[in-house]
Design a protein around this motif. Structure first.
Motif, PDB file in Angstrom:
ATOM      1  N   HIS A   1     -20.573 -53.115 131.909  1.00 14.64           N
ATOM      2  CA  HIS A   1     -21.288 -53.761 130.806  1.00 14.64           C
ATOM      3  C   HIS A   1     -22.081 -54.977 131.256  1.00 14.64           C
ATOM      4  O   HIS A   1     -21.606 -55.797 132.036  1.00 14.64           O
ATOM      5  CB  HIS A   1     -20.301 -54.187 129.715  1.00 14.64           C
ATOM      6  CG  HIS A   1     -19.576 -53.041 129.113  1.00 14.64           C
ATOM      7  ND1 HIS A   1     -20.183 -52.119 128.312  1.00 14.64           N
ATOM      8  CD2 HIS A   1     -18.288 -52.656 129.222  1.00 14.64           C
ATOM      9  CE1 HIS A   1     -19.306 -51.215 127.929  1.00 14.64           C
ATOM     10  NE2 HIS A   1     -18.154 -51.514 128.477  1.00 14.64           N
ATOM     11  N   LYS A   2     -23.283 -55.090 130.730  1.00 17.89           N
ATOM     12  CA  LYS A   2     -24.173 -56.210 131.051  1.00 17.89           C
ATOM     13  C   LYS A   2     -23.538 -57.551 130.683  1.00 17.89           C
ATOM     14  O   LYS A   2     -23.666 -58.525 131.410  1.00 17.89           O
ATOM     15  CB  LYS A   2     -25.501 -56.018 130.296  1.00 17.89           C
ATOM     16  CG  LYS A   2     -26.503 -57.101 130.498  1.00 17.89           C
ATOM     17  CD  LYS A   2     -27.218 -56.955 131.791  1.00 17.89           C
ATOM     18  CE  LYS A   2     -28.384 -57.934 131.839  1.00 17.89           C
ATOM     19  NZ  LYS A   2     -28.906 -58.063 133.171  1.00 17.89           N
ATOM     20  N   ARG A   3     -22.825 -57.613 129.553  1.00 16.67           N
ATOM     21  CA  ARG A   3     -22.216 -58.880 129.139  1.00 16.67           C
ATOM     22  C   ARG A   3     -21.143 -59.339 130.135  1.00 16.67           C
ATOM     23  O   ARG A   3     -20.962 -60.526 130.337  1.00 16.67           O
ATOM     24  CB  ARG A   3     -21.687 -58.784 127.718  1.00 16.67           C
ATOM     25  CG  ARG A   3     -20.509 -57.874 127.531  1.00 16.67           C
ATOM     26  CD  ARG A   3     -20.076 -57.826 126.054  1.00 16.67           C
ATOM     27  NE  ARG A   3     -19.061 -56.825 125.863  1.00 16.67           N
ATOM     28  CZ  ARG A   3     -19.297 -55.562 125.554  1.00 16.67           C
ATOM     29  NH1 ARG A   3     -20.527 -55.152 125.385  1.00 16.67           N
ATOM     30  NH2 ARG A   3     -18.305 -54.711 125.411  1.00 16.67           N
ATOM     31  N   SER A   4     -20.476 -58.396 130.770  1.00 18.65           N
ATOM     32  CA  SER A   4     -19.493 -58.763 131.796  1.00 18.65           C
ATOM     33  C   SER A   4     -20.190 -59.337 133.019  1.00 18.65           C
ATOM     34  O   SER A   4     -19.705 -60.294 133.631  1.00 18.65           O
ATOM     35  CB  SER A   4     -18.659 -57.549 132.196  1.00 18.65           C
ATOM     36  OG  SER A   4     -17.917 -57.078 131.107  1.00 18.65           O
ATOM     37  N   LEU A   5     -21.316 -58.756 133.374  1.00 16.82           N
ATOM     38  CA  LEU A   5     -22.087 -59.285 134.502  1.00 16.82           C
ATOM     39  C   LEU A   5     -22.588 -60.685 134.182  1.00 16.82           C
ATOM     40  O   LEU A   5     -22.509 -61.585 135.021  1.00 16.82           O
ATOM     41  CB  LEU A   5     -23.265 -58.361 134.831  1.00 16.82           C
ATOM     42  CG  LEU A   5     -24.188 -58.859 135.946  1.00 16.82           C
ATOM     43  CD1 LEU A   5     -23.427 -59.061 137.254  1.00 16.82           C
ATOM     44  CD2 LEU A   5     -25.341 -57.889 136.124  1.00 16.82           C
ATOM     45  N   ASN A   6     -23.072 -60.898 132.966  1.00 16.21           N
ATOM     46  CA  ASN A   6     -23.545 -62.234 132.582  1.00 16.21           C
ATOM     47  C   ASN A   6     -22.421 -63.261 132.664  1.00 16.21           C
ATOM     48  O   ASN A   6     -22.625 -64.382 133.132  1.00 16.21           O
ATOM     49  CB  ASN A   6     -24.141 -62.209 131.175  1.00 16.21           C
ATOM     50  CG  ASN A   6     -25.460 -61.488 131.124  1.00 16.21           C
ATOM     51  OD1 ASN A   6     -26.127 -61.322 132.143  1.00 16.21           O
ATOM     52  ND2 ASN A   6     -25.843 -61.037 129.954  1.00 16.21           N
ATOM     53  N   GLY A   7     -21.229 -62.904 132.215  1.00 15.39           N
ATOM     54  CA  GLY A   7     -20.082 -63.806 132.318  1.00 15.39           C
ATOM     55  C   GLY A   7     -19.717 -64.098 133.761  1.00 15.39           C
ATOM     56  O   GLY A   7     -19.404 -65.234 134.128  1.00 15.39           O
ATOM     57  N   HIS A   8     -19.756 -63.076 134.604  1.00 12.99           N
ATOM     58  CA  HIS A   8     -19.488 -63.243 136.031  1.00 12.99           C
ATOM     59  C   HIS A   8     -20.498 -64.203 136.655  1.00 12.99           C
ATOM     60  O   HIS A   8     -20.124 -65.120 137.392  1.00 12.99           O
ATOM     61  CB  HIS A   8     -19.554 -61.877 136.725  1.00 12.99           C
ATOM     62  CG  HIS A   8     -19.597 -61.956 138.217  1.00 12.99           C
ATOM     63  ND1 HIS A   8     -18.470 -62.134 138.977  1.00 12.99           N
ATOM     64  CD2 HIS A   8     -20.650 -61.910 139.079  1.00 12.99           C
ATOM     65  CE1 HIS A   8     -18.825 -62.181 140.260  1.00 12.99           C
ATOM     66  NE2 HIS A   8     -20.136 -62.054 140.343  1.00 12.99           N
ATOM     67  N   LEU A   9     -21.784 -64.004 136.344  1.00  6.26           N
ATOM     68  CA  LEU A   9     -22.822 -64.866 136.896  1.00  6.26           C
ATOM     69  C   LEU A   9     -22.635 -66.315 136.459  1.00  6.26           C
ATOM     70  O   LEU A   9     -22.773 -67.239 137.265  1.00  6.26           O
ATOM     71  CB  LEU A   9     -24.204 -64.368 136.478  1.00  6.26           C
ATOM     72  CG  LEU A   9     -24.639 -63.043 137.098  1.00  6.26           C
ATOM     73  CD1 LEU A   9     -25.882 -62.511 136.389  1.00  6.26           C
ATOM     74  CD2 LEU A   9     -24.891 -63.192 138.582  1.00  6.26           C
ATOM     75  N   GLU A  10     -22.294 -66.508 135.195  1.00  2.00           N
ATOM     76  CA  GLU A  10     -22.083 -67.862 134.672  1.00  2.00           C
ATOM     77  C   GLU A  10     -20.884 -68.527 135.347  1.00  2.00           C
ATOM     78  O   GLU A  10     -20.921 -69.709 135.694  1.00  2.00           O
ATOM     79  CB  GLU A  10     -21.881 -67.805 133.157  1.00  2.00           C
ATOM     80  CG  GLU A  10     -21.726 -69.150 132.516  1.00  2.00           C
ATOM     81  CD  GLU A  10     -22.982 -70.007 132.589  1.00  2.00           C
ATOM     82  OE1 GLU A  10     -22.850 -71.236 132.693  1.00  2.00           O
ATOM     83  OE2 GLU A  10     -24.095 -69.449 132.545  1.00  2.00           O
TER      84      GLU A  10
ATOM     85  N   HIS B   1     -24.809 -54.572 138.693  1.00  2.00           N
ATOM     86  CA  HIS B   1     -24.384 -55.118 139.976  1.00  2.00           C
ATOM     87  C   HIS B   1     -24.833 -56.566 140.129  1.00  2.00           C
ATOM     88  O   HIS B   1     -25.943 -56.921 139.756  1.00  2.00           O
ATOM     89  CB  HIS B   1     -24.995 -54.297 141.122  1.00  2.00           C
ATOM     90  CG  HIS B   1     -24.732 -52.836 141.010  1.00  2.00           C
ATOM     91  ND1 HIS B   1     -23.589 -52.259 141.493  1.00  2.00           N
ATOM     92  CD2 HIS B   1     -25.445 -51.836 140.444  1.00  2.00           C
ATOM     93  CE1 HIS B   1     -23.615 -50.966 141.240  1.00  2.00           C
ATOM     94  NE2 HIS B   1     -24.737 -50.675 140.597  1.00  2.00           N
ATOM     95  N   CYS B   2     -23.974 -57.368 140.723  1.00  2.00           N
ATOM     96  CA  CYS B   2     -24.295 -58.760 141.004  1.00  2.00           C
ATOM     97  C   CYS B   2     -25.225 -58.835 142.218  1.00  2.00           C
ATOM     98  O   CYS B   2     -25.004 -58.135 143.211  1.00  2.00           O
ATOM     99  CB  CYS B   2     -23.012 -59.545 141.284  1.00  2.00           C
ATOM    100  SG  CYS B   2     -23.307 -61.285 141.661  1.00  2.00           S
ATOM    101  N   ASP B   3     -26.249 -59.667 142.129  1.00  2.00           N
ATOM    102  CA  ASP B   3     -27.179 -59.862 143.240  1.00  2.00           C
ATOM    103  C   ASP B   3     -26.598 -60.745 144.346  1.00  2.00           C
ATOM    104  O   ASP B   3     -27.178 -60.843 145.420  1.00  2.00           O
ATOM    105  CB  ASP B   3     -28.475 -60.513 142.742  1.00  2.00           C
ATOM    106  CG  ASP B   3     -29.316 -59.583 141.887  1.00  2.00           C
ATOM    107  OD1 ASP B   3     -29.134 -58.349 141.973  1.00  2.00           O
ATOM    108  OD2 ASP B   3     -30.157 -60.090 141.120  1.00  2.00           O
ATOM    109  N   TYR B   4     -25.463 -61.390 144.078  1.00  2.00           N
ATOM    110  CA  TYR B   4     -24.932 -62.377 145.019  1.00  2.00           C
ATOM    111  C   TYR B   4     -23.610 -61.988 145.671  1.00  2.00           C
ATOM    112  O   TYR B   4     -23.183 -62.633 146.619  1.00  2.00           O
ATOM    113  CB  TYR B   4     -24.758 -63.719 144.297  1.00  2.00           C
ATOM    114  CG  TYR B   4     -26.040 -64.148 143.631  1.00  2.00           C
ATOM    115  CD1 TYR B   4     -27.113 -64.605 144.384  1.00  2.00           C
ATOM    116  CD2 TYR B   4     -26.196 -64.059 142.255  1.00  2.00           C
ATOM    117  CE1 TYR B   4     -28.305 -64.978 143.776  1.00  2.00           C
ATOM    118  CE2 TYR B   4     -27.382 -64.438 141.637  1.00  2.00           C
ATOM    119  CZ  TYR B   4     -28.429 -64.887 142.404  1.00  2.00           C
ATOM    120  OH  TYR B   4     -29.606 -65.252 141.808  1.00  2.00           O
ATOM    121  N   CYS B   5     -22.933 -60.968 145.149  1.00  2.00           N
ATOM    122  CA  CYS B   5     -21.670 -60.520 145.741  1.00  2.00           C
ATOM    123  C   CYS B   5     -21.464 -59.042 145.406  1.00  2.00           C
ATOM    124  O   CYS B   5     -22.375 -58.389 144.890  1.00  2.00           O
ATOM    125  CB  CYS B   5     -20.494 -61.372 145.243  1.00  2.00           C
ATOM    126  SG  CYS B   5     -20.071 -61.130 143.502  1.00  2.00           S
TER     127      CYS B   5
END
Length: 89
Positions: free
Chosen positions: A49-58, A39-43
């Motif tokens: 997958h963790k890699r999808s979250l990392n891409g979203h954050l970036e 889960h995103c901390d901001y939205c």
């Protein structure tokens, strides 16, 4: 070694897709389960997958990065910065 040999002994019982590593099979199982444990901390963004979250954050939250005083890595939350253990080269 199995990755480079082309052997894929791990088979998904749902879709019959094969994998060279058990961790990849486990990732596939998460897709079939429909759960989104990252889960995103901001939205409200959630992903399997963790890699999808990392891409979203970036892509969407790069302004929230915090720089560590310990090394040159960047972190997306104070919690991840606090739990990070820098590996000395």
């Amino acid at each position: 070694m199995r990755t480079h040999s082309g052997k894929k002994p791990y088979i998904c019982k749902i879709c019959q897709r094969t994998f060279s590593q058990s961790s990849n099979l486990n990732s596939q199982k998460v897709i079939h389960s429909g759960t989104k444990p990252h889960h995103c901390d901001y939205c409200d963004f959630e992903t399997a997958h963790k890699r999808s979250l990392n891409g979203h954050l970036e892509t969407y939250h790069s302004d929230h990065k915090e720089k560590s005083d310990v090394c040159c890595d960047y972190f997306y939350s104070k919690k991840s910065l606090q739990t990070h253990k820098c590996k000395k080269i």
